[in-house]
Write a protein that holds these residues in place. Structure first.
Motif, PDB file in Angstrom:
ATOM      1  N   UNK A 163      45.638  -1.982  16.910  1.00  0.00           N
ATOM      2  CA  UNK A 163      45.904  -3.426  16.796  1.00  0.00           C
ATOM      3  C   UNK A 163      46.706  -3.927  17.990  1.00  0.00           C
ATOM      4  N   UNK A 164      46.235  -3.592  19.175  1.00  0.00           N
ATOM      5  CA  UNK A 164      47.006  -3.841  20.393  1.00  0.00           C
ATOM      6  C   UNK A 164      47.228  -5.334  20.647  1.00  0.00           C
ATOM      7  N   UNK A 165      46.151  -6.075  20.743  1.00  0.00           N
ATOM      8  CA  UNK A 165      46.279  -7.489  21.043  1.00  0.00           C
ATOM      9  C   UNK A 165      47.041  -8.247  19.976  1.00  0.00           C
ATOM     10  N   UNK A 166      46.853  -7.861  18.723  1.00  0.00           N
ATOM     11  CA  UNK A 166      47.490  -8.547  17.611  1.00  0.00           C
ATOM     12  C   UNK A 166      49.011  -8.440  17.665  1.00  0.00           C
ATOM     13  N   UNK A 200      42.901   4.434  23.688  1.00  0.00           N
ATOM     14  CA  UNK A 200      41.728   3.731  23.159  1.00  0.00           C
ATOM     15  C   UNK A 200      41.749   2.247  23.517  1.00  0.00           C
ATOM     16  N   UNK A 201      42.903   1.739  23.886  1.00  0.00           N
ATOM     17  CA  UNK A 201      43.007   0.336  24.292  1.00  0.00           C
ATOM     18  C   UNK A 201      42.098   0.034  25.482  1.00  0.00           C
ATOM     19  N   UNK A 202      41.850   1.029  26.325  1.00  0.00           N
ATOM     20  CA  UNK A 202      41.033   0.814  27.524  1.00  0.00           C
ATOM     21  C   UNK A 202      39.599   0.448  27.164  1.00  0.00           C
ATOM     22  N   UNK A 203      39.103   1.012  26.063  1.00  0.00           N
ATOM     23  CA  UNK A 203      37.717   0.755  25.652  1.00  0.00           C
ATOM     24  C   UNK A 203      37.628  -0.369  24.631  1.00  0.00           C
ATOM     25  N   UNK A 204      38.566  -0.408  23.686  1.00  0.00           N
ATOM     26  CA  UNK A 204      38.454  -1.362  22.587  1.00  0.00           C
ATOM     27  C   UNK A 204      39.029  -2.737  22.916  1.00  0.00           C
TER      28      UNK A 204
END
Length: 308
Positions: A163-166, A200-204
């Protein structure tokens, strides 16, 4: 319902074996050659973070983040800072005045055991370092302090695995507020922010990664005294489908100006810059490329079985 204090105590205990067996060589020596760049022991961090990942406790009770805290404290001890002054300590209690430790070492063994037991069951020792800032008390993740000097190093860590952006905006707001709170009361202390994200932030969510890089840079002091002394970013990852997942550090996507090596260099140098030459002698020697013994480690190695 789980007791958060007990959970945190158990979490740190999971890391003890790895930390005690980890090499405490100088981070400014690489295969015997003197380097200007701090050489972090990433393998130790990977071993530490693999413990909560294998136990499926990445988010539960903050165990993943506590692994980061334990590792950064280990790196500061590798840098030559006195093990008694750096919290979390490599054994319980994780937060304890060095004066009390010195007293315990001078007591007869039986009495020392009794006093230590009292400390563990009372309030003299703790798992948390709560530091008074300008406006509020702040639970600080990694600290170097003594009553005679006050806090010399205050380090906040955050771990984000989904939930990086959130959640990124909230982390930015919290981090900036904490920097102002601590630096206003301790303007000479090295105040740092270290952020660990899952790769995983790099892809998602690649846009969230770009915002993360920008955030880490903007959290720094631009000369106005409001930002952090140093900030750093590290990516890690593992295979969720593996029966025995192993955490690995992912380096290339992280720009060098916010990478872990520069962060640790900056934090150490900031402490040494504002302290007298006769303080932190082992750290100064190691920073100069010398092989210097680590203050505080000899007793820990010899006494941990009998006392701690």
């Amino acid at each position: 319902m789980a007791n958060p204090v007990v959970e945190k105590t158990l979490a740190f205990a999971e890391f003890d074996t790895t930390l005690m067996s980890a090499a405490k060589d100088s981070p400014w020596l690489n295969n015997g050659a003197v380097t200007e760049e701090f050489n972090p022991s990433y393998q130790v961090l990977e071993q530490l973070l693999s413990i909560p990942v294998r136990n499926k406790a990445v988010t539960r009770s903050g165990r993943f983040a506590q692994g980061v805290d334990a590792w950064l404290a280990h790196e500061l001890r590798r840098a030559g800072f006195d093990a008694d002054l750096v919290w979390p300590r490599p054994e319980a209690p994780r937060v304890l005045s060095s004066d009390i430790l010195d007293l315990l070492r001078r007591l007869p063994e039986r009495l020392a055991d009794e006093v230590h037991e009292s400390i563990m069951s009372g309030k003299a020792g703790s798992t948390d370092a709560r530091i008074l800032g300008r406006a509020y008390m702040k639970q600080t993740d990694v600290v170097m302090t003594h009553w005679s000097t006050g806090p010399e190093l205050l380090l906040s860590t955050k771990a984000m695995t989904s939930s990086f952006g959130k959640n990124l905006a909230n982390r930015y707001e919290e981090a900036y507020g904490d920097a102002a709170n601590l630096r206003a009361r301790y303007p000479l202390a090295a105040v740092g922010f270290f952020f660990v994200q899952r790769a995983t932030i790099l892809e998602t969510e690649p846009a969230a990664f770009r915002r993360t890089v920008d955030m880490i840079r903007k959290l720094r002091d631009f000369g106005d005294g409001f930002g952090y002394t140093a900030t750093g970013l590290l990516l890690v990852d593992w295979d969720d489908d593996s029966d025995d997942p192993q955490v690995r550090c992912v380096h290339p996507p992280v720009p060098e100006d916010i990478a872990t090596a520069q962060f640790l260099n900056a934090m150490v140098d900031a402490v040494l810059k504002v302290t007298p030459i006769d303080l932190h002698e082992a750290a100064r020697a190691r920073r100069a490329g010398e092989v210097a013994p680590l203050p505080g480690h000899e007793w820990v190695d010899e006494q941990q079985d009998s006392l701690f």
